[in-house]
Structure formats: C-alpha cells, structure tokens
Design an enzyme around this catalytic site. Sequence first.
Site, short mmCIF file in Angstrom:
data_model
loop_
_atom_site.label_atom_id
_atom_site.label_comp_id
_atom_site.label_asym_id
_atom_site.label_seq_id
_atom_site.Cartn_x
_atom_site.Cartn_y
_atom_site.Cartn_z
CG HIS A 83 -2.19 0.81 1.00
ND1 HIS A 83 -2.24 1.93 0.18
CD2 HIS A 83 -3.44 0.68 1.52
CE1 HIS A 83 -3.46 2.45 0.21
NE2 HIS A 83 -4.20 1.70 1.01
CG ASP A 105 -11.76 -7.34 -22.05
OD1 ASP A 105 -11.11 -8.40 -22.07
OD2 ASP A 105 -12.59 -7.02 -22.92
#
Length: 441
Positions: free
Chosen positions: A168, A385
């Site tokens: 993070h 995608d």
Amino acid sequence: MDLNRGISTKIVRVNPATNSSDDSVNSLILPLTLFDLRWIKFHSNKRVIFYRLTDSSPESFHILILPKLELSLSLVLSHYLPLAGRLTWDPQDSKPSIIVSKDDTVSLTVAVTNADFSFLAGNGLRPATEFRSLVPELTVCDDSATVLSLQITLFPNQVFCIGIASHHSVLDGKTSTMFLKSWAHICRLQEHNKAIDFPLLPEDLTPSFDRTVVNVPLGLEAKMMELLLYLSKDIDNFRTLKPPPISEISADVVRVTLELTSENVEKLRERVKNNSVRSLLDLHLSTFVIAYAYALTCVVKARGGDANRPVHFIYTADLSHRLDPQIPTTYFGNCVFPVGWFQYEARTFLEEDGFVNVVEILSDSPGAQIGAVAGSTRLGVYGSDFGWGRPAKTEVVSIDNNEAFSMSERRDEPGGVEMGVCLKKSEMNIFLSLFKNGLSD
Ligand SMILES: CC(C)(COP(=O)(O)OP(=O)(O)OC[C@H]1O[C@@H](n2cnc3c(N)ncnc32)[C@H](O)[C@@H]1OP(=O)(O)O)[C@@H](O)C(=O)NCCC(=O)NCCSC(=O)CC(=O)O
C-alpha cells in the site's frame, strides 16, 4: 503453500522487458511521499479477479493464454518499473524508498486447482479462508519488502483468476487499478495479434513518476514519521517494514457479496431525509455515505453486545483532486489518506435511527487513522479486460482480517454499489437479515 482442493503450483520470475538496444533499465530510486509513508507498515492489499474464458481447454490455457499473460506482464512492467523493485529502508535513511535494481523481477505463481469457480465467484456465503490460496504473499523483512506479487490460477471449465498482492505504500487503489488496466491493455494487443515489441500505453494509462507534483508543506513528512512512531505497537523496533502481526483468520469467517441498486440507495436516502433532524444542507447523501452507513450500522447491530463499547470507523479519501495544485490522474503513487472517527459508542448505531445517526456523522468533518473501506466505486475494476471479456467477479481478499468492507461499481448495472463483507457465520446470518429486511421496510 497451503492450497486447498488439489492445487498444484510453480513460481516464475517475470522481469520487465528491456529493449536490446537500450540498456537504460538499470536502477531507479523513487522516494516515498507523505501519502505513501502513511502506509509503510500496512499489510498488503490483496485482490482476486475471476475471468471466464470462452473457448479453451487446460492445454490451450498453458500453451496460448498463460504465455500471453506472462509476455504482457513483462511488457507492462517496463512501463511500471517500480513494481519490480523493493521498498527499502536503509539504516542511514530517515524514510524508506522504492529501489529497482537491474535484475529485479516480479514473482508470478502459476497454479491449477479443481475448486468450484461458480461457488467461489458467486455472491453467496463462502468460507473466507478459501480465497487466501488464490493470492500470493509479499516478501517482507525489516529493511526491505517486495512491492507486487501475482498469481494466476486455472480452474476447471475455462476459468482463471488473477490474484494480486501489492504494497500500500507504493500503490493506492487508483494506481493499482491503472496498472491492472495497463496490463490488460497490452495483453489485449497480443490477443488481437497486434504484438508489438514495445507497445506504448495510451496517455491515460501511462504512469507519471514525477514526485514534485505532490506539493505539501515542508516538515509534514517528519510529522508523519512521528505519527507512525506514535501509532507503532513496537516502539523499540520502529524501523521495520514488517507490519504488526495479525491473528489467523478463523475457519468460521464467511464472505458475502451484496449489491445496493440505485433504487435501494434512493430509498435509504429518502429515509435519512425524512428522519434526520438536520437541514439537508448539512447532510452528504452520496451513494458512498449511504452504503457505508447502512452496512456499518447492520454490522454493529449484528454484533449486539454492550451499548457502551467503542466503535471506530474509518474510510480512505482520494486527495488527488483536493490538493492545490491537483495531482495528475496518471500520477504513480498514493494520493489517499485515512479518515476516521473514534469517539462513538455502539449505542449510536443500535438505536432505531442508527443508520440516520451514522449518515449524520459521516457528513461531518473527520479525525484521522487507518482505513476500513477498501476499493471504491470509481476505480472501474470491472473494466479490466485482458481480451477474454470483463471480469466475472472481483473480491478484495484482504478485508477478511480487519472488519473492512470492500466497495466497487456493480458489474452489470450502472449506479448503486457492490460490497464485500466478511464476518463470523453467526454474526453474518444476523447481519444479512438486518441488511435485507432494512431495504424492504
Ligand atoms: C472521500 C470519498 C470516499 C467520499 O465519497 P462521496 O461519494 O461520499 O463524496 P464525493 O464528494 O467524492 O462525491 C459526491 C458525488 O459526486 C460523485 N463523484 C465525485 N467525483 C467523482 C468521480 N471522479 N467519478 C465519478 N463520480 C464522482 C460521487 O459518485 C457522488 O455521487 P453519488 O452519490 O451519485 O455516488 C471519495 O471522495 C473518495 O475519495 N473516493 C475514492 C476513495 C479511494 O480511492 N479508495 C481506494 C483506497 S486504496 C485501497 O482501497 C486499496 C486498493 O483498492 O488496492
């Protein structure tokens, strides 16, 4: 690795592609900014994304699909070099930096499982532990930590998933989603046989590493290090990148995916308008506030217990457009900061109007601490995608140990929100009945 249901694995190291005529990909040092530093001792963010292939067998997965994923990963890493590097805290340095060396690689675990995809990627109750084996670990020691670790797992019946563990202090939700979309973009080029040696990324996916855009007052970084020291549970061993230990996830923790439609949100919004004593001008009735207040109230009610017990709640705000000057959308690094409330007792939530109370609290200005909403409806994670269609499902695996919710846009409908929640089974049953009944009131 403890893998359920007969998973077999191998680990490959993927290096950022280099142009043979260009030997410049040698080493790189990227300093952490104020916003990165807040997260240096955090456990990794873990996400899993399921994809359904259209026409493939395990053979073609290994022969065609996996090589495309590996090649596109290598190519995209050449645009996102810091992800191959390590977060490093040298003894002489006051703060860690990201250091990339010539031969750095990203670990990619390739696994095959016979687990039931439609169960795991469904919305119903699923054992939270089952998701752990789909996402690898980062390697963390006192003075160094890997930044990114990936796993691709093939399921029976033309399904695979990508598990992502990221540090993070290097990537916030926006940057990690941008990386994922960039990888998907390059993989789509391969899939459509537009293989180019070194494909460029579109402007909106090209990361910018210029740290000077983070224009914060001098001295705040030192204050941040003081804050981290103050919050550290191990003051004698403060200069470590190891996060504090967390307890093992218990076998009775279950995960569920919930959706609030825009109609649900509107109905809840009306409930607040009708029941709050506040003026509408004092209420922030966004989808985020409504969804968070509603789910959190149901969780606190599901646990029941002493009405005087403290309830701390937190979210993470993206500051990139809130700073002056604003931070470019393609900036690589954190622009998020945690915002939290620590002064409330459970009774605030347990009252009949608990949900309205929490909307009122979330409408106000905050204090600050760690985060408990992972993801956001703005990141567009269902848009990644790789050439075989949009994800069938995504889950934030790392919410299973810190009572956080995950949020994303809904996969199939505009508006509303998809939320992930992990709770002990007994609490989950009460939570679900409160959550569902509350929407039909
Ligand atoms: C602080 C907030 C959570 C507060 O959100 P709110 O929605 O309540 O308030 P807001 O003022 O931002 O927005 C008010 C309304 O404007 C809309 N709106 C504003 N900005 C928008 C944008 N860029 N795109 C789309 N919609 C936008 C909101 O949807 C909302 O409408 P409507 O009501 O119709 O929705 C948010 O501003 C924010 O910073 N979100 C991003 C948080 C984030 O990046 N999380 C990831 C953390 S890192 C992490 O978790 C790790 C990881 O994922 O790997």
